[in-house]
Design a protein around this motif. Structure first.
Motif, PDB file in Angstrom:
ATOM      1  N   CYS A   5       0.765  -1.228  -0.019  1.00  0.00           N
ATOM      2  CA  CYS A   5      -0.119  -0.005   0.276  1.00  0.00           C
ATOM      3  C   CYS A   5       0.987   0.981  -0.628  1.00  0.00           C
ATOM      4  O   CYS A   5       2.327   1.239   0.255  1.00  0.00           O
ATOM      5  CB  CYS A   5      -1.327  -0.150   1.416  1.00  0.00           C
ATOM      6  SG  CYS A   5      -1.818  -1.185   1.856  1.00  0.00           S
ATOM      7  N   VAL A   6       0.280   2.478  -0.191  1.00  0.00           N
ATOM      8  CA  VAL A   6       0.864   3.563  -0.482  1.00  0.00           C
ATOM      9  C   VAL A   6      -0.426   4.554  -0.657  1.00  0.00           C
ATOM     10  O   VAL A   6      -1.144   4.481  -0.548  1.00  0.00           O
ATOM     11  CB  VAL A   6       1.401   3.951  -2.323  1.00  0.00           C
ATOM     12  CG1 VAL A   6       1.956   5.705  -1.465  1.00  0.00           C
ATOM     13  CG2 VAL A   6       2.540   3.235  -2.295  1.00  0.00           C
ATOM     14  N   GLY A  43       9.427  13.254   2.931  1.00  0.00           N
ATOM     15  CA  GLY A  43       9.758  11.933   1.822  1.00  0.00           C
ATOM     16  C   GLY A  43       8.962  10.180   1.802  1.00  0.00           C
ATOM     17  O   GLY A  43       7.766  10.259   2.834  1.00  0.00           O
ATOM     18  N   ALA A  44       9.684   9.777   1.736  1.00  0.00           N
ATOM     19  CA  ALA A  44       9.392   8.370   1.316  1.00  0.00           C
ATOM     20  C   ALA A  44       9.978   7.995   2.539  1.00  0.00           C
ATOM     21  O   ALA A  44      10.747   7.328   2.987  1.00  0.00           O
ATOM     22  CB  ALA A  44       8.850   8.023  -0.031  1.00  0.00           C
ATOM     23  N   VAL A  59      -1.915  -3.927  -5.238  1.00  0.00           N
ATOM     24  CA  VAL A  59      -1.799  -2.712  -4.026  1.00  0.00           C
ATOM     25  C   VAL A  59      -3.358  -2.039  -4.156  1.00  0.00           C
ATOM     26  O   VAL A  59      -3.992  -1.942  -5.070  1.00  0.00           O
ATOM     27  CB  VAL A  59      -0.448  -2.303  -5.101  1.00  0.00           C
ATOM     28  CG1 VAL A  59      -1.167  -1.803  -6.739  1.00  0.00           C
ATOM     29  CG2 VAL A  59       0.296  -0.946  -4.632  1.00  0.00           C
ATOM     30  N   ILE A  60      -2.779  -0.860  -2.885  1.00  0.00           N
ATOM     31  CA  ILE A  60      -3.998  -0.463  -2.680  1.00  0.00           C
ATOM     32  C   ILE A  60      -3.392   0.685  -2.585  1.00  0.00           C
ATOM     33  O   ILE A  60      -2.131   0.517  -2.119  1.00  0.00           O
ATOM     34  CB  ILE A  60      -4.061   0.127  -1.227  1.00  0.00           C
ATOM     35  CG1 ILE A  60      -5.379  -1.787  -0.911  1.00  0.00           C
ATOM     36  CG2 ILE A  60      -5.409   0.882  -1.342  1.00  0.00           C
ATOM     37  CD1 ILE A  60      -5.907  -2.367   0.300  1.00  0.00           C
ATOM     38  N   ILE A  61      -3.949   2.028  -3.096  1.00  0.00           N
ATOM     39  CA  ILE A  61      -3.018   3.453  -3.209  1.00  0.00           C
ATOM     40  C   ILE A  61      -3.565   3.676  -2.795  1.00  0.00           C
ATOM     41  O   ILE A  61      -5.423   4.392  -3.515  1.00  0.00           O
ATOM     42  CB  ILE A  61      -2.494   3.464  -4.724  1.00  0.00           C
ATOM     43  CG1 ILE A  61      -1.316   2.760  -4.866  1.00  0.00           C
ATOM     44  CG2 ILE A  61      -2.049   5.127  -4.526  1.00  0.00           C
ATOM     45  CD1 ILE A  61      -1.323   3.322  -6.783  1.00  0.00           C
ATOM     46  N   ALA A  62      -4.107   4.330  -1.419  1.00  0.00           N
ATOM     47  CA  ALA A  62      -4.882   5.560  -0.557  1.00  0.00           C
ATOM     48  C   ALA A  62      -4.504   6.914  -1.231  1.00  0.00           C
ATOM     49  O   ALA A  62      -3.117   7.257   0.054  1.00  0.00           O
ATOM     50  CB  ALA A  62      -5.000   5.455   0.749  1.00  0.00           C
ATOM     51  N   ILE A  67       1.038  10.151  -6.224  1.00  0.00           N
ATOM     52  CA  ILE A  67       2.950   9.561  -5.514  1.00  0.00           C
ATOM     53  C   ILE A  67       3.817   9.541  -6.327  1.00  0.00           C
ATOM     54  O   ILE A  67       3.631   9.196  -7.538  1.00  0.00           O
ATOM     55  CB  ILE A  67       2.346   8.165  -5.210  1.00  0.00           C
ATOM     56  CG1 ILE A  67       1.221   7.267  -6.029  1.00  0.00           C
ATOM     57  CG2 ILE A  67       0.468   8.193  -4.084  1.00  0.00           C
ATOM     58  CD1 ILE A  67       1.857   5.747  -5.765  1.00  0.00           C
ATOM     59  N   SER A  68       5.008   9.043  -5.410  1.00  0.00           N
ATOM     60  CA  SER A  68       6.256   9.129  -6.494  1.00  0.00           C
ATOM     61  C   SER A  68       5.892   7.129  -6.525  1.00  0.00           C
ATOM     62  O   SER A  68       5.702   6.878  -5.951  1.00  0.00           O
ATOM     63  CB  SER A  68       7.331   9.525  -5.674  1.00  0.00           C
ATOM     64  OG  SER A  68       6.970  10.509  -5.979  1.00  0.00           O
ATOM     65  N   GLY A  69       6.638   7.079  -7.772  1.00  0.00           N
ATOM     66  CA  GLY A  69       6.946   5.282  -8.418  1.00  0.00           C
ATOM     67  C   GLY A  69       5.569   5.051  -8.722  1.00  0.00           C
ATOM     68  O   GLY A  69       6.060   3.813  -8.336  1.00  0.00           O
ATOM     69  N   LYS A  70       4.419   5.222  -9.014  1.00  0.00           N
ATOM     70  CA  LYS A  70       3.485   4.754  -8.821  1.00  0.00           C
ATOM     71  C   LYS A  70       3.229   4.176 -10.353  1.00  0.00           C
ATOM     72  O   LYS A  70       2.885   2.665 -10.864  1.00  0.00           O
ATOM     73  CB  LYS A  70       2.316   5.889  -9.714  1.00  0.00           C
ATOM     74  CG  LYS A  70       0.611   4.968  -9.683  1.00  0.00           C
ATOM     75  CD  LYS A  70       0.103   6.796  -9.827  1.00  0.00           C
ATOM     76  CE  LYS A  70      -1.609   5.360  -9.863  1.00  0.00           C
ATOM     77  NZ  LYS A  70      -2.265   6.727 -10.595  1.00  0.00           N
ATOM     78  N   GLU A  71       4.242   4.131 -11.019  1.00  0.00           N
ATOM     79  CA  GLU A  71       4.568   2.944 -12.285  1.00  0.00           C
ATOM     80  C   GLU A  71       5.355   2.246 -11.856  1.00  0.00           C
ATOM     81  O   GLU A  71       4.695   0.340 -13.230  1.00  0.00           O
ATOM     82  CB  GLU A  71       5.969   3.675 -13.709  1.00  0.00           C
ATOM     83  CG  GLU A  71       7.295   3.962 -12.885  1.00  0.00           C
ATOM     84  CD  GLU A  71       7.331   4.648 -12.127  1.00  0.00           C
ATOM     85  OE1 GLU A  71       8.639   5.106 -11.089  1.00  0.00           O
ATOM     86  OE2 GLU A  71       6.546   6.253 -12.266  1.00  0.00           O
TER      87      GLU A  71
END
Length: 104
Positions: A5-6, A43-44, A59-62, A67-71
């Motif tokens: 997750c992010v 930062g991350a 993956v869960i993107i909340a 966001i950085s690095g989504k690729e």
């Protein structure tokens, strides 16, 4: 299941960490292993590594910001939602991603 997750909010402080905690707690309660990367004012943190991606089921993107690095999540089962969704609707977020994995 192993779910990465992010979590990220516009200021990168309170909601980022509240969402991260909610994702970890709800995921564990539902029997999943969860790793949450936070992207914020510092930062991350707790960065998702290549080996995490290799074994992740989804993956869960909340996030309410880009966001950085989504690729790095290309081709994965992915659920994108608001940073507040895991806080308010944690079970629904995980149920949705579980359904995506089950019905791929």
């Amino acid at each position: 299941m192993f779910i990465v997750c992010v979590a990220a909010c516009p200021t990168g402080v309170a909601h980022t960490y509240m969402a991260a905690e909610a994702l970890e707690m709800t995921g564990k309660k539902r029997g999943h292993e969860v790793k949450v990367e936070t992207q914020g004012s510092m930062g991350a943190e707790n960065e998702i590594l290549d080996e995490d991606l290799a074994r992740a089921d989804a993956v869960i993107i909340a996030a309410d910001v880009a966001i950085s690095g989504k690729e790095r999540f290309a081709g994965m089962v992915k659920l994108e939602c608001s940073v507040s969704d895991p806080i308010k609707f944690g079970d629904a977020v995980f149920e949705a991603v579980e359904q995506e994995v089950a019905h791929g």
